[in-house]
Each structure stands twice: as structure tokens, then as C-alpha cells.
Design an enzyme around this catalytic site. Structure first.
Site, PDB file in Angstrom:
ATOM      1  N   GLU A 176      13.539 -12.726  25.438  1.00 36.45           N
ATOM      2  CA  GLU A 176      13.512 -13.823  24.574  1.00 36.45           C
ATOM      3  C   GLU A 176      14.538 -14.099  23.522  1.00 36.45           C
ATOM      4  O   GLU A 176      15.268 -15.266  23.393  1.00 36.45           O
ATOM      5  CB  GLU A 176      12.151 -14.209  23.834  1.00 36.45           C
ATOM      6  N   VAL A 230       0.943  -1.196   0.057  1.00 39.06           N
ATOM      7  CA  VAL A 230      -0.136   0.032  -0.013  1.00 39.06           C
ATOM      8  C   VAL A 230       0.889   1.323  -0.007  1.00 39.06           C
ATOM      9  O   VAL A 230       1.749   1.163   0.861  1.00 39.06           O
ATOM     10  CB  VAL A 230      -0.977  -0.092   1.126  1.00 39.06           C
TER      11      VAL A 230
END
Lengths: 424, 424
Positions: free
Chosen positions: A175, A84
Site C-alpha cells: 500500500e 504503562v
């Protein structure tokens, strides 16, 4: 807004097939309305597991699912693989690589992107983790650093090659740091003859005084302690002044590291600025409580692109459950409006399902309601939630198998470097 | 050659970790000899299944295994991830990105590469299939062609986008054409709304009068018939005169196709020319019957880099069992020579285990000894052999699961396009 009388069926253009856009398409039901979904990739990506692709625990197709396959049973829906490039809320059109689309309703779910606190030049030296290509690039560079270290005899250079700095102590940073530590200290341990990957240094740098700011302090401390146990050097309250090739500049000195991973800044898609409403410092659109854009009731913004305080005054975080709840809220509102029901617009009420982060083997922290979990129970909950929300039976089985394999063998299967050579 | 008295333990340098190089490292046994293995990738690639990665049936890490992981238990072995740039057989040195290595024995197992019959300029328009990067590029371009077709309204352009030409009717070409047909006609069938992938055209072009020239004529005919049944247009006895962007020029006309896949020419690594011996038209080294290079008994060439007639006058084909048998033969000879045994050199005796090609669902052809199989039995044999030779327990389970999933659901999991966008 009243149900407008149009010659053709009402058209809803949805931008982005992340958790928000996809949930909208899956839950919106109307007999005639047509949905056009535009995404720049052909797949929905399960971003919460992206760090596992980056650290060679999973392979890319296991955490992605083709958008067309997910939505193949949804009637009156067209998918376009296209970037877009513009949104014109006055003309009610979206411009993309696949052409210009006009709409009766627009659902903007374009998500976030990595930002560098006004230092876009850092991106080159400290990649962020948003797409499969990012993850594969990081995987290649992490694995290559150990290969280069094996081939060098200069001890300083070897130390630099075997140092990984992770910037940002939120869930992604925690993480990543934990997974890098396991990769170096366990998985690669017996792979090399001249270097000992167990000597690799993983440094986690966080600007605020503690890790996991959005979780209770006790859970942040737990994550901190577990990371230190795993050999990660955690430095909180430390600001990054500059990043150059292989260098992280802090007030207290310079860290030399072949790999610098950026998990600190998340901003909105730059298309948020096209919605014609106020945007916050992270570039997110400030939506109304019904998730529409002020002045444009036919334009909705959901997910990481929006800055929102819900009806209870709660700040809605940029997490997937929030995007999915917002998608359902918008779907119900548009359905009701198209049916001509009164009071179609309602303030969004976010239900905080909790938050979690995994640190390593049998180690995680989780907060669900008033329940705080650590250790194995948190880790089991994390596994369960991630498997449930991963899309596709095939992916669930594949990921479950990879995890079981890694758990029992201490190995990782996806330690494959590609994109290394120019075509020969 | 006598066992040379050297101060340090004898050093064997092995170039390439394909089937030949890897088998050598796994089977060579000597108490003191040191092995140096050099490869330009970090993984061993199971090339027979590469076409399944290209057609989105498998993901890349499932057919690759890190070299270091495979060989982690082999003593006295060092692995270097490096490109070999030169071989000096007079000075007994190998030059690589990781430095210069001298050797007492050299085992050259560098394999083959795609060649274009003297037209290297065709490569850009008709990619070959040798590496994981090749496979991912082909997968991206195959899937993108259907995405582009969905976005176009010009019927001629749509037809061109939905045409795939495969050049070469050997096993790779047959397998690719069959897999492309299944991808378009079955897997993608319900993915699109404006195009019908079942109308995709797959054309297999072969210069010789029939498919699978190395197999008996009845099996070539069987493959031909099954491909035609699957909707593939098979054109044998047709020569390719030129290839340009999206165009295959034949004597009888021009084929317009978005995707042109090259499975016709296999030549040897260009480093074969450095061995100082005669090379054949495909660039392969003409080795002696003991697999050493004439004039250099300490240099051996095995696998696709060598042109060889074995002691029974049988032409040794460029297939993995031949490379593995040759590797074992060379390993035994070097062991015996280092032990000072007499008659250490023996002519290589190739044992033809047969040959097979899969065409599609429950369809394959196979020749094992005097046994000729077609249909389901051939397909079951093909599955069994490929699972057995695939390296790594994890990969075997993962591939078995993917195949079972595809077989029962008619879906393919790895339909993920990446490398599509520049980093944003």
C-alpha cells in the site's frame, strides 16, 4: 477461577485502546465491575489508513478519534492517558505514569511495534509506520525530498532525492509503495518547474519470493503486476543486509535513496515480557487457548501482542478483526465468570474474514472466504470495509469526501509540511 | 524609474506566500517577466482560522494549501521552499537557504510575528499563534491540561491545570478566549469522570480599557458581554508585569494557569530592518505612499511588515484585505513600469472593508462600512467571509462540514494529541 469475594466491585484494567482494548470496553457488560483503560495516546488510531496520512491523502485527525469521546457512554469506566511502565502479575498491579493500579482481571492489548530484525540502529534511517507522529514524519520527509530535488542542480543528487525504497512486501509495504507512486507520478506532477516528479523511482524490496505472502499466490502476482504498471520497481527474494543514512545494502548492490520506509518487521510491545509466560521470536506472548496467560487465568492477552493458534489449529494473524474477536471472547468469559456460571473458559475460535490490500486507483486485491477479488471490485470492497470500520460519523464523512475529491481531481489535500522549522 | 534594458527578462523576487505575496503572484501579468517566490513553508496558511486549529475545531491541512498547487497555472514562476536569511538592497540580492537570487524588483511580504513588548523570555511560557506548529502545540497543551487534571487529586493543582489565561483583547484574543470557553464548557463536558471541565476558568486580560480597540465601542462592549455570558472572566485595563512558568504577574496579583496564550503583540519580520529604511516601534518598515521603500523604488513592502498611512491619511491596518489590496497595487505599478507607461507610480488607496470577530456559537461582532452587526447576523457574515477567502474547494467543503458538524452536535473532531511521545 471462581468469582472471588471482594469488598469493592471487581476491577478490570485494560491496557491499550487499539481495536482489541476498545472493543473489550465497548462490549463488556456487568452491573458493578469497574473498568480502567490506560493508553499512551488520547486517541484510538485507525492504523489500516495510516499509510494514507503518510502519503498526504488524509490528515491525521481523520483517522483518529478521542478515546474519551468513543467511550463517553460506557458506565463505570475511567480512561487514563499514561504510559504503562510495568506489569507485576504476581502482585496483580500495573504501574503507569498515572500511578499504580491493582486489578482483578487484566486485559493486555498493547499492540505491536516496528522491529528491525535485531538491527534497532536501522530505525533512524528507515522509519516504520505505527503512530500519527510516524506518519507525519514520513509525510514531511517525502515532500521535502521533492523540494530539495527542485533546489539542486546535481543530477546524481537529484536522482537520489527522488528515489523511495519501501522495505517489506506485505499489505503495508504494497500500500505504501502504491501510494508513493501515485503521489509522485500523479499528484505532484504539475507542482514543480525544474524537476519532473514522474521520474521519481519507487523500489519495493521483499525478502521472500513474492508479495503478500498471506494471500493466495495469484493475488500476490496481481499486486506485483499492478505495481509494475504503476512504475514501481518490485524486487522479491532480495535480502536487506544493512541500512545506513540514505543507503539500503543488498547482496546485489547498494540502493541510494533519500527516503527509506520500513514495512517489514512487526513485533510485540516489550511489555509482553512482563507477563511471565513464554514469548516467541517476535516478542509475542504465547497465550492459552482461552486467551489467558499460562499460570495467570486472570490475565488475558489479545491482539498483536499475542501469538496464538486457535482451537482449529489456525494461526491467528495480527489483524484488527482477530483483535476484536478476541476482545469479545475475553469479555464474555469474564462476564460469565463474574456471574458464577460454569464453563466460563472456552477456547477461542478465530473466524477469518479475509484479507485485502489496496494498490492504487481502482486497484486492490482481496480474499473473503473462498472469494478472490481483484481490480475495481476489490477496490470497492476495500473502500467499503475501511469506511465501515473507521470510528466516528464525522471521520467517515470526512474520509469519504477526501477520497472522492482525490478520485475525481487526482489531487491530495493534505500535502502540508509542518514541524519543519524550529519555533521562531 | 524607467524600464531598464536588461539582457534577460526582468525578474521579480517575492518573499512570503501569505495573502500579500500570493495575491501578487496571482494577479501580476507580464508576457516575459519571471517571478521567483520564496517561502519558509510549503503552504499558504489561512491565519484567521488558526485559533480553530489550536482549539481542536479544525485540523491543520484544512486551513492550509500547498503553495505549488495554488500557483501551478501561473507561467514563468518558480517557487522555492527556503528561509530568507538576508536582503541586500544595494546589491539587489536576496540570500536564502536555496541560494542567492538577484532581482529587478523585490516584493517583501514576509508578514508579522509574535512579539513580547521587549520580553522575548515570555515566549517559552506564553506561546503565540502564528504557524500551524504553534497551533498544534497549543492544542496539545490545552488538551493535556485536562488529562493531567483528571489524574491529580490535589484541588489547588487541579484548579491551576484547569485555568487558561489569554493575554490580549484584540480579535485573536477574543476569538481564542471564546473558543477555549466552548472547548472546556461544552465540548469536553462529558469526556471526564473525575473532573468537570465546565469548572474550567478562562481569563482574558487586556491592557487597554476595553476589548476590540479597532472596532466601535458598542461592539467591544457586545463582545465583552457575550464572553462574560459564556463564563469568561474579562479583565480590561490590566497590565502584564511579568510572565513565568504557569504564572501571569499583574499589578493586582498573580494568576496561576497551566496554559497562558499570548495574543497581544504583533511585530514585523526582523528582515524589515534589512530594507535600509526607517522602521517603527513594532519593527515595521515605513514605506512610501506607492508602497516602495524610500530610496529604493524597485523594492516594495506589503502586508504586516509595513507601517503605512494611505493617501487619505488612513492608517492601513495589518489585516489580510489590506495586504491583498497592496499586492494588487504593486502588481499594477510594476506592470505599467515594465510597459514604459507614464505615471506608473501612484499612492496606495486603502479601502476598509470592515472588521469582524467571532465570539462563539451564533455570536460575533462585525463592522462593514457604516453597518454594525452583532449576534447571529454578524456570525453568519463571519462564516461567509471566511469560507469565501479560504483557498481551495476541498478546504471550503471540509471546513463547512466540520462547522456544521460542530454546530449540530456540540462536538469537535480534531481533539487529537500528537507529538506527545518521543518515538518508541
Amino acid at each position: 477461577m471462581q468469582h472471588r469475594r471482594v469488598q469493592r466491585p471487581p476491577r478490570i484494567v485494560v491496557l491499550g485502546a487499539g481495536f482489541g482494548g476498545l472493543t473489550f470496553c465497548q462490549t463488556f457488560r456487568h452491573p458493578t465491575a469497574e473498568i480502567v483503560l490506560i493508553d499512551r495516546q488520547n486517541h484510538h488510531l485507525f492504523q489500516p489508513l495510516l499509510y494514507q496520512v503518510a502519503t498526504a491523502a488524509l490528515s491525521a485527525p481523520e483517522i483518529a478519534q478521542p478515546i474519551r469521546a468513543i467511550l463517553c457512554d460506557v458506565p463505570n469506566l475511567n480512561v487514563h492517558l499514561a504510559e504503562v511502565t510495568d506489569i507485576d502479575v504476581a502482585a496483580r498491579t500495573v504501574t503507569s505514569e498515572a500511578g499504580v493500579f491493582d486489578y482483578d482481571y487484566l486485559v493486555v492489548a498493547l499492540g505491536g511495534r516496528t522491529t528491525y530484525f535485531g538491527h534497532p540502529e536501522w530505525e533512524k534511517f528507515a522509519p516504520g509506520l505505527k503512530t500519527l507522529d510516524d506518519a507525519q514524519r514520513i509525510r514531511r520527509e517525502l515532500l521535502m525530498a521533492f523540494e530539495k530535488a527542485e533546489n539542486t542542480s546535481d543530477p546524481d543528487e537529484r536522482r537520489r532525492l527522488m528515489t523511495i525504497v519501501v522495505v517489506g512486501g506485505g499489505p503495508t509495504g504494497v500500500e505504501l509503495a502504491g501510494a508513493c507512486s501515485e503521489l509522485a507520478h500523479t499528484v505532484l506532477r504539475s507542482d514543480f518547474r525544474r524537476i519532473d516528479p514522474a521520474h521519481a523511482k519507487i523500489i519495493l524490496v521483499e525478502g521472500s519470493p513474492r508479495l503478500l505472502g498471506q494471500l493466495p499466490e495469484s493475488l500476490g502476482q496481481e499486486a506485483h503486476d499492478r505495481l509494475v504498471e504503476m512504475g514501481v520497481e518490485v524486487r522479491c527474494g532480495v535480502r536487506v543486509l544493512d541500512i545506513r543514512k540514505g543507503e539500503v545494502h543488498l547482496a546485489e548492490g547498494i540502493l541510494l535513496a533519500e527516503n527509506i520506509l520500513w514495512a517489514a518487521g512487526v513485533g510485540a510491545s516489550p511489555l509482553a515480557a512482563k507477563l511471565g509466560c513464554e514469548i516467541d521470536r517476535a516478542g509475542r506472548a504465547k497465550a492459552s487457548q482461552d486467551l489467558s496467560v499460562p499460570g495467570h487465568p486472570e490475565v488475558f492477552a489479545i491482539g498483536d501482542i499475542v501469538a496464538l493458534v486457535d482451537k482449529d489449529g489456525q494461526v491467528v494473524p495480527g489483524v484488527s478483526p482477530a483483535a476484536m474477536q478476541a476482545a469479545r471472547h475475553v469479555a464474555r468469559q469474564i462476564e460469565d465468570e463474574l456471574e458464577g456460571l460454569p464453563d466460563a473458559r472456552r477456547p477461542f475460535d478465530y473466524w477469518d474474514k479475509g484479507s485485502m490490500a489496496t494498490i492504487g486507483r481502482s486497484a486492490a486485491v482481496a480474499k473473503m472466504g473462498s472469494l478472490e477479488l481483484t481490480g475495481f471490485p476489490a477496490w470497492a470492497a476495500w473502500l467499503f470495509v475501511h469506511l465501515v470500520f473507521l470510528i466516528g460519523f464525522r471521520n467517515r464523512v470526512a474520509v469519504m469526501f477526501q477520497w472522492a475529491y482525490s478520485y475525481f481531481t487526482y489531487k491530495r489535500g493534505a500535502r502540508i509540511i509542518y514541524g519543519l522549522r524550529r519555533p521562531s
